[in-house]
Design an enzyme around this catalytic site. Structure first.
Site: not given
Ligand code: NAP
Length: 231
Positions: A136, A149
């Site tokens: 991130s 985080y």
């Molecule tokens: N969105 C942003 O603005 C942003 C910015 C920078 C970086 N990121 C990074 O991008 C990545 C994805 O983020 P996102 O925005 O797509 O998040 P999201 O919509 O909340 O999705 C998170 C995913 O991780 C899975 N997950 C969470 N806890 C888990 C666990 N204990 N075991 C297995 N799976 C788990 C969730 O599935 P389940 O709940 O079904 O387990 C879901 O599929 C992350 O690494 C985040 O740090 C996001």
């Protein structure tokens, strides 16, 4: 190529899976929510390629090992791993509990290590492969109301960029991706706002596809992806 994606039930992981399958690749998808994984599998099966799913908690080493072994078996091999699963709890040090700290470290840091450990023997054996770690912007810049985080994502960056040096001579590529704001339900503080200015999850998928498609002797080691306009 066969690529395993963690955290693929929604958000960025789902976007990456959709882009890779459309491009003709086979995917193995991990997350806890079985019904979201099953409905994504139905969608991707209609597009073509092979899609296998496994429900597991990325914080549990044994579950991750079993789930990845099973996916590799059913896909008949693995080329890539995209470590994407993570959890954000936007609280400052006054508000953040020790349990909340632990759950972010266990998901965002331990989970990346467990999934990587599970695939490494297969990639070393084949002397090829590619691990993409989704860090991130908060893995290289401070995040107010997000010290826990940010700590977890700095750890991902340190792990990922060190891993690149550890395994490059085995012919295994490691790339670190630094997204800015992406339009998912990740940061629940902003779920009721207009998020249309943010990067679409598919765009992170397109970036991963590009990173995976570099010539054998080349590795894109870091990529930062930001929305053009701020809100
Ligand atoms: N969105 C942003 O603005 C942003 C910015 C920078 C970086 N990121 C990074 O991008 C990545 C994805 O983020 P996102 O925005 O797509 O998040 P999201 O919509 O909340 O999705 C998170 C995913 O991780 C899975 N997950 C969470 N806890 C888990 C666990 N204990 N075991 C297995 N799976 C788990 C969730 O599935 P389940 O709940 O079904 O387990 C879901 O599929 C992350 O690494 C985040 O740090 C996001």
């Amino acid at each position: 190529m066969n690529v395993i994606i963690t955290g693929a039930s929604r958000g960025i992981g789902k976007g990456i899976a959709q882009v890779l399958v459309k491009a003709g690749h086979n995917v193995g998808l991990l997350a806890r929510n079985k019904s979201e994984l099953t409905s994504l599998k139905s969608e991707l099966d209609a597009v073509g390629g092979q899609c296998e799913i496994e429900s597991c908690d990325i914080r549990n080493h044994a579950q991750v090992q079993d789930a990845i072994d099973s996916l590799i078996d059913r896909l008949n091999g693995i080329y890539g791993l995209i470590n994407n699963a993570a959890l954000i709890i936007r609280k400052d040090i006054i508000e953040l509990s020790a349990d909340e700290w632990d759950s972010m470290i266990e998901t965002n840091v331990n989970g990346v290590f467990y999934a990587t450990k599970a695939v490494i023997p297969h990639l070393v054996n084949k002397k090829q492969g590619h691990i993409i770690n989704i860090s991130s912007i908060s893995g290289r810049m401070p995040l107010e109301k997000g010290s826990g985080y940010a700590a977890s994502k700095y750890a991902v960056t340190g792990f990922s960029e060190s891993l690149f040096h550890e395994i490059r001579n085995f012919g295994i590529k490691v790339s670190t991706v630094f997204p800015g704001s992406v339009n998912t339900r990740f940061d629940t503080d902003h779920k009721d706002q207009d998020n249309s200015w943010k990067v679409d999850p598919d765009e992170i998928g397109e970036a991963c596809l590009h990173i995976l498609n570099t010539p054998d002797q080349t590795c894109i080691s870091r990529v930062e992806i930001r929305p053009l306009r701020k809100s």
